[in-house]
Structure formats: C-alpha cells, structure tokens
Write an enzyme that holds these catalytic residues in place. Structure first.
Site, PDB file in Angstrom:
ATOM      1  N   SER A   1       0.855  -1.193   0.000  1.00  0.00           N
ATOM      2  CA  SER A   1       0.000   0.000   0.000  1.00  0.00           C
ATOM      3  C   SER A   1       0.886   1.235   0.000  1.00  0.00           C
ATOM      4  O   SER A   1       2.007   1.215   0.543  1.00  0.00           O
ATOM      5  CB  SER A   1      -0.859   0.027   1.259  1.00  0.00           C
ATOM      6  OG  SER A   1      -1.422   1.305   1.475  1.00  0.00           O
TER       7      SER A   1
ATOM      8  N   TYR B   1      -1.553  -1.141  10.092  1.00  0.00           N
ATOM      9  CA  TYR B   1      -1.647  -1.425   8.646  1.00  0.00           C
ATOM     10  C   TYR B   1      -0.351  -1.036   7.929  1.00  0.00           C
ATOM     11  O   TYR B   1       0.177  -1.791   7.108  1.00  0.00           O
ATOM     12  CB  TYR B   1      -2.839  -0.637   8.095  1.00  0.00           C
ATOM     13  CG  TYR B   1      -3.201  -0.879   6.651  1.00  0.00           C
ATOM     14  CD1 TYR B   1      -4.083  -1.902   6.300  1.00  0.00           C
ATOM     15  CD2 TYR B   1      -2.714  -0.061   5.640  1.00  0.00           C
ATOM     16  CE1 TYR B   1      -4.450  -2.106   4.977  1.00  0.00           C
ATOM     17  CE2 TYR B   1      -3.076  -0.263   4.318  1.00  0.00           C
ATOM     18  CZ  TYR B   1      -3.955  -1.283   3.994  1.00  0.00           C
ATOM     19  OH  TYR B   1      -4.316  -1.474   2.678  1.00  0.00           O
TER      20      TYR B   1
ATOM     21  N   LYS C   1       2.115  -3.482   5.877  1.00  0.00           N
ATOM     22  CA  LYS C   1       2.341  -3.246   4.442  1.00  0.00           C
ATOM     23  C   LYS C   1       3.811  -2.909   4.153  1.00  0.00           C
ATOM     24  O   LYS C   1       4.316  -3.222   3.072  1.00  0.00           O
ATOM     25  CB  LYS C   1       1.414  -2.144   3.934  1.00  0.00           C
ATOM     26  CG  LYS C   1      -0.077  -2.517   3.978  1.00  0.00           C
ATOM     27  CD  LYS C   1      -0.390  -3.700   3.084  1.00  0.00           C
ATOM     28  CE  LYS C   1      -1.884  -3.967   2.965  1.00  0.00           C
ATOM     29  NZ  LYS C   1      -2.180  -5.123   2.076  1.00  0.00           N
TER      30      LYS C   1
END
Ligand code: CAA
Length: 246
Positions: free
Chosen positions: A140, A153, A157
């Site tokens: 991401s 997150y 990632k």
C-alpha cells in the site's frame, strides 16, 4: 499448453475481484480464496458467472498456516500447480495509536503480513522446482509513506516490502519473480468506509484528483504475472495517482 493457475487471496473484495478478472482475461485459471463460510460467496460467484467468469473457490483462513498448506494441496490436486500467487488479503482496523488495542494490532498483522508467509511458504518451492513462478504481494502507499491512524496497517504493508525484496533475491535464478504493488486510495469498500470528511481531505491530496479504479490495479497485476515481466523482480510498483513519489 495447459492454462497457468493463479491463486488470489482475499479474492472477493474490491481489489481481489478486479485481480481475478484481469488474470482470467489474460488466460489464467483462477483459484479465488475467501474465508471458510464467507457469507456473500455464492452471490459473488453468481455475479462472476453472469459476467462470464468461472472461478475455482479456495476457502481458507489465510492467518492459519496449516489451513494454507491444505488449500494449496487441494488446488494443486484439483486444478494443477500454482504458477501465480497474489497475496492480496487485507483488512484495516484504523485507530490513532494511543487508542489502538492489541487486538487491532494482531488482527491486521496476522491477516496482512503473516498470511503472506503462510501462503508463499507452501507455494514458492514448487515454483522454483518448475522454473517459473510469479509472487505478487499487495502492499500500500501507506506501507511506503506511513499514515495517521494506521500504525498497524502501515507496519504490515511495509513488512511486505522487506519480505518481497528478500524472497526475490532468493529465487531470482529459478525463474520466479516476487514483486509488490503499492496501491494508493482505490474506490473499494475499504476506502469508502473512511469517514466522508476524512476521505474527502485525503482525495484532495491526490494530484490526479480522484480515487483509483480496481481494474487499474488488476491490469498491473496481469502484467506482473506475464512472461514479459520476467526481468522485473524485487520491485515496488507505486500506483497512487501521484499521491506519493519515491
Ligand atoms: N494528519 C494530522 N492530523 C490528523 C490527520 C492527519 N492525516 N487525520 C486526522 N487528524 C487529526 C484530526 O484533525 C483531529 O484533530 P482535532 O482533535 O484537533 O480535531 C484528530 O487528528 C483526531 O482525528 P479524528 O477525528 O479523525 O479521530 P478519530 O479517532 O475519529 O478517527 C481515524 C481516527 C480512524 C484514524 C480517522 O482519522 C481515519 O479514518 N483516518 C484515515 C485513515 C486512513 O487513511 N485509512 C486508510 C484506509 S483504506 C486503506 O488502508 C487502503 C490503502 O492501502 C490506501
């Protein structure tokens, strides 16, 4: 020649669906992974069928190492060896770090990062033995640059990027490429779940002035899965509307 087989994790979400379609349109037999008992599975399959796609369903909890071994075995015995693995499954549990609890951290790390180990570990040796393979990991933009409210997150990632480069080096001589895609904000349910005012503020920072389209990610995935992408490995493909350059 038999069609190549691709396994896409988290296949029934916004990005996963676009990836499955793009790979099918480019000649792959696609195994579409979802959680066992995923409620909208039949509805999704029917919709895909109405659009002319026939996917093999590969149910497994990607956070469970043994379940990943079992689903890889099932796919290989029922449709053939896995030539392309797209580690796409991912969730968000966004929260400012001071409010983030251990459950939010663990859920995101296990679904978004442990899953990449769990599947790649079972698929990569076969690819290397056969002398051809493609591993495509969905990272991401927020794994590259960090993001307010996404310590969990962004950590997962970013972890994917280190994993990708390391494994790419290990199998480069075996005809197997390992790359990461780092999408920006794409118009999926995950992004639409962000509070509207927060999302609007984020979109205002995207130079092309809009969210990305899932099929723009699918097309990049199809390229990475192709023979012509054989010289690209260990790369992070940034596809974010100009939101972040690196
Ligand atoms: N930078 C600096 N400050 C920020 C900020 C930012 N990016 N975002 C919010 N703030 C500030 C707010 O202005 C607010 O300040 P005040 O208290 O002075 O008003 C404070 O931080 C608290 O913000 P919120 O009111 O939003 O706090 P909240 O607890 O209600 O929500 C949050 C926190 C859930 C993290 C929310 O801000 C949010 O959803 N942020 C977006 C996170 C994000 O981008 N997620 C991406 C999901 S999609 C995805 O992950 C796919 C992909 O790969 C891109």
């Amino acid at each position: 020649m038999a069609k190549r087989v691709a396994l896409v994790t988290g296949a029934m979400g916004g990005l996963g669906t676009a990836v499955c379609k793009a790979l099918a349109q480019n000649g792959f037999t696609v195994a579409a992974n979802c959680l066992p008992g995923f409620a909208p599975k039949d509805e999704w399959l029917a919709k895909m069928k109405s659009e002319g796609f026939d996917f093999f369903v590969a149910e497994a909890d990607v956070t469970d190492y043994d379940a990943c071994a079992a689903v890889v075995k099932k796919i290989e015995s029922e449709i053939g060896p896995i030539d392309v693995l797209v580690n796409n499954a991912g969730i968000t549990r966004d929260s400012m770090f001071k409010k983030m609890d251990k459950g939010q951290w663990d859920a995101v790390l296990s679904t978004n990062l442990d899953s990449v180990f769990n599947l790649t570990h079972h698929v990569l040796p076969g690819m290397a033995d056969r002398g051809w393979g493609r591993v495509i990991n969905m990272s991401s933009v927020n794994g590259v640059k960090g993001q307010f409210g996404q310590a969990n997150y962004a950590a997962a990632k970013a972890g994917i990027l280190g994993f990708t480069k390391s494994i790419a080096a290990e199998v480069a001589k075996k005809g197997v490429t390992v790359n990461a895609i780092a999408p920006g904000y794409i118009g999926t349910d995950m992004v639409m779940a962000i509070k509207q005012e927060v999302r609007d503020a984020i979109v205002s920072t995207i130079p092309v002035g809009r969210l990305g389209k899932p099929e723009e990610i699918g097309a990049l995935c199809a390229y990475l899965a192709s023979d012509l992408a054989g010289y690209m490995t260990g790369a992070t493909l940034n596809i974010n509307g100009g939101m972040h350059f690196c």
